[in-house]
Design a protein around this motif. Sequence first.
Motif, mmCIF file in Angstrom:
data_model
loop_
_atom_site.group_PDB
_atom_site.id
_atom_site.type_symbol
_atom_site.label_atom_id
_atom_site.label_comp_id
_atom_site.label_asym_id
_atom_site.label_seq_id
_atom_site.Cartn_x
_atom_site.Cartn_y
_atom_site.Cartn_z
ATOM 1 N N THR A 29 2.573 -4.313 1.833
ATOM 2 C CA THR A 29 2.962 -3.022 1.339
ATOM 3 C C THR A 29 1.825 -2.420 0.381
ATOM 4 N N ALA A 30 0.715 -3.505 0.185
ATOM 5 C CA ALA A 30 -0.381 -3.058 -0.644
ATOM 6 C C ALA A 30 -1.356 -1.936 0.597
ATOM 7 N N LEU A 31 -0.998 -2.157 1.719
ATOM 8 C CA LEU A 31 -2.054 -1.338 2.533
ATOM 9 C C LEU A 31 -1.333 0.130 2.517
ATOM 10 N N GLU A 33 0.876 1.475 -0.401
ATOM 11 C CA GLU A 33 1.089 1.865 -1.469
ATOM 12 C C GLU A 33 0.010 1.366 -2.610
ATOM 13 N N LEU A 34 -0.650 2.251 -3.085
ATOM 14 C CA LEU A 34 -1.737 1.861 -4.251
ATOM 15 C C LEU A 34 -1.176 1.034 -5.402
ATOM 16 N N ASP A 35 0.055 1.767 -6.047
ATOM 17 C CA ASP A 35 0.623 0.936 -6.933
ATOM 18 C C ASP A 35 0.803 -0.310 -6.621
ATOM 19 N N ALA A 36 1.496 -0.724 -5.416
ATOM 20 C CA ALA A 36 1.831 -2.125 -5.071
ATOM 21 C C ALA A 36 0.681 -3.075 -5.029
ATOM 22 N N ALA A 37 -0.572 -2.401 -4.473
ATOM 23 C CA ALA A 37 -1.851 -3.270 -4.473
ATOM 24 C C ALA A 37 -2.139 -3.574 -5.640
ATOM 25 N N ILE A 38 -2.402 -2.592 -6.638
ATOM 26 C CA ILE A 38 -2.746 -2.867 -8.193
ATOM 27 C C ILE A 38 -1.802 -3.935 -8.685
#
Length: 161
Positions: A29-31, A33-38
Amino acid sequence: MSGEEPVPGFGVAVVREDGKWRCDPMDATALRELDAAITELRKTRTTGAVFGLLAIDDEFFLLLRPSPGGVSLLLSDAAAALDYDIAADALDVLRVDPPEDDEEVWPEGSLDILADLGLPAPELQVIIDEIDLYPDEQLQMIAQRLGFASEFTKHLDTILQ
């Protein structure tokens, strides 16, 4: 690319603690959604530096480095925002308008994001300017320059099999 379809690529959380480097896989999911990566990077427990390396669909890479005051970002190709939600989100966070077309490649964000770890902005710019390389190859150059190439390569070998 939007919705729940998987985005090709990989994410790596890089940690430097007590003079040693560690690379951990990031959730898919980090790929997307930016929020998920952060959020995933912020959950990493460490007393040292932590940052994320995301290679998206053989097109561009994104460096993320959370801090108490927010997050530092570097998007290797601003034009990626025309086709990828995560790149558009990165430009939103940076308060930068997306480019009109995708003909020109230029980075957006903090070129000095890794300067305190040994990769000054001019050297990172040289790596980004290597447009004949795939994002994973550019990230490999960053890993080499910072001294965690073997950990990064081991990680890539496991996720790219």
